[in-house]
Design a protein around this motif. Structure first.
Motif, PDB file in Angstrom:
ATOM      1  N   LYS A   1      -2.888  -9.517   1.793  1.00  0.00           N
ATOM      2  CA  LYS A   1      -3.892  -8.863   2.633  1.00  0.00           C
ATOM      3  C   LYS A   1      -3.223  -7.925   3.643  1.00  0.00           C
ATOM      4  CE  LYS A   1      -7.743  -9.101   2.837  1.00  0.00           C
ATOM      5  NZ  LYS A   1      -8.826  -8.188   2.401  1.00  0.00           N
ATOM      6  N   SER A   2      -2.096  -8.349   4.190  1.00  0.00           N
ATOM      7  CA  SER A   2      -1.368  -7.496   5.132  1.00  0.00           C
ATOM      8  C   SER A   2      -0.929  -6.204   4.452  1.00  0.00           C
ATOM      9  CB  SER A   2      -0.141  -8.244   5.674  1.00  0.00           C
ATOM     10  OG  SER A   2      -0.515  -9.395   6.391  1.00  0.00           O
ATOM     11  N   ASN A   3      -0.339  -6.340   3.282  1.00  0.00           N
ATOM     12  CA  ASN A   3       0.120  -5.162   2.537  1.00  0.00           C
ATOM     13  C   ASN A   3      -1.052  -4.244   2.203  1.00  0.00           C
ATOM     14  OD1 ASN A   3       2.218  -3.679   1.153  1.00  0.00           O
ATOM     15  ND2 ASN A   3       1.294  -4.377  -0.759  1.00  0.00           N
ATOM     16  N   GLU A   4      -2.178  -4.845   1.846  1.00  0.00           N
ATOM     17  CA  GLU A   4      -3.387  -4.080   1.519  1.00  0.00           C
ATOM     18  C   GLU A   4      -3.886  -3.286   2.729  1.00  0.00           C
ATOM     19  OE1 GLU A   4      -8.070  -5.212   0.975  1.00  0.00           O
ATOM     20  OE2 GLU A   4      -6.611  -6.497  -0.044  1.00  0.00           O
ATOM     21  N   MET A   5      -3.892  -3.925   3.900  1.00  0.00           N
ATOM     22  CA  MET A   5      -4.431  -3.271   5.082  1.00  0.00           C
ATOM     23  C   MET A   5      -3.506  -2.171   5.598  1.00  0.00           C
ATOM     24  SD  MET A   5      -7.283  -4.634   5.151  1.00  0.00           S
ATOM     25  CE  MET A   5      -7.871  -3.685   6.552  1.00  0.00           C
TER      26      MET A   5
END
Length: 277
Positions: A74-78
């Motif tokens: 999720k961090s990488n996505e955001m």
């Protein structure tokens, strides 16, 4: 503590302190990036303290499925999101896992420990406060967040599955409408994909029948989640009450949870063993 005793923090309490410290560090190091372009994450069984903080400070907060692989993804996505993405400040899970900063998309105690130590020094030198003092300040600003988490041993996978199935039919072939004398407001069942609080009754988080996780949101504000451990023969529960100003809020939560887990899990029927104290 003032009386010389030691205070052992829970993972949720450490997460609250590190979340606050992450924001303080960001403001000093990157004043050009507004908090509205920052993000924090926590697992679905962790405290919602960061969510309460986000409502006041303006950063993005999202809960994720338990496990740092999900929060890391999720961090990488955001970071790669449209319109410039977000700067990820912090993520945590209540079982003592912390991702401080954006160096590594995983739990990283090597980074979190010196960050916590630095916070302690600053609090002592600039405010003459302990981390416990600061936590009380944060509860005053963002609302109190009390948790009561524990587990029972469940060594038989067949009985464990039967226990979760039984929860779903406890009352007239469906979920219970009240637990330990408190009415149920809504239920999220990630084993089936149900979320009765949503208009479409579909959970936002991914469902997985092989990894049941049922959350009961009570009308008195308590949230209780029961799930099977992915790594140990345990049935775990996680509970939280938020924003209460009652001096007995923490004790009231523990009293409710003690009764609720017996009603829902029925340890004698399903061969669950209480943890040793």
């Amino acid at each position: 503590m003032p009386d010389g005793a030691w205070k052992v923090f829970t993972g949720n309490q450490i997460g609250a302190l590190l979340g606050w410290w992450a924001v303080e560090c960001h403001k000093k190091q990157h004043p050009e990036i507004p908090l509205t372009k920052c993000a924090m994450f926590a697992s679905a069984v962790s405290s919602v303290f960061l969510g309460s903080m986000a409502k006041v400070e303006g950063f993005l907060f999202e809960e994720c499925i338990t496990g740092f692989k999900h929060m890391g993804s999720k961090s990488n996505e955001m970071v790669k999101a449209e319109n410039g993405g977000y700067k990820v400040l912090f993520a945590f899970e209540e079982a003592i896992g912390f991702m401080f900063g954006d160096r590594v998309w995983d739990k990283d105690g090597v980074t979190a420990l010196p960050a916590f130590a630095e916070m302690c020094v600053v609090l002592h030198e600039q405010e003459s406060k302990t981390p416990w003092d600061k936590l009380q300040d944060l509860f005053g600003k963002y609302g109190s967040h009390y948790s009561d988490n524990s587990y029972m041993i469940g060594r038989d996978p067949v009985k464990n599955k039967a226990m979760f199935d039984n929860m779903r039919v406890l009352e007239n072939g469906g979920f219970p409408t009240s637990i330990a004398g408190v009415k149920v407001a809504s239920i999220r069942d990630l084993g089936t994909g149900l979320d009765s609080a949503r208009a479409d009754r579909k959970a936002l988080l991914p469902s997985n029948a092989a990894a049941p996780m049922i959350t009961f949101r009570m009308e008195n504000g308590i949230v209780l989640t029961i799930r099977g451990s992915g790594t140990e023969p345990k049935i775990k529960w996680y509970s939280e009450t938020v924003g209460s100003t009652s001096p007995t809020a923490e004790a009231d939560l523990s009293d409710f949870v003690a009764k609720a887990v017996v009603e829902l899990m029925q340890p004698e029927k399903f061969g669950l063993v209480r943890r040793s104290t």
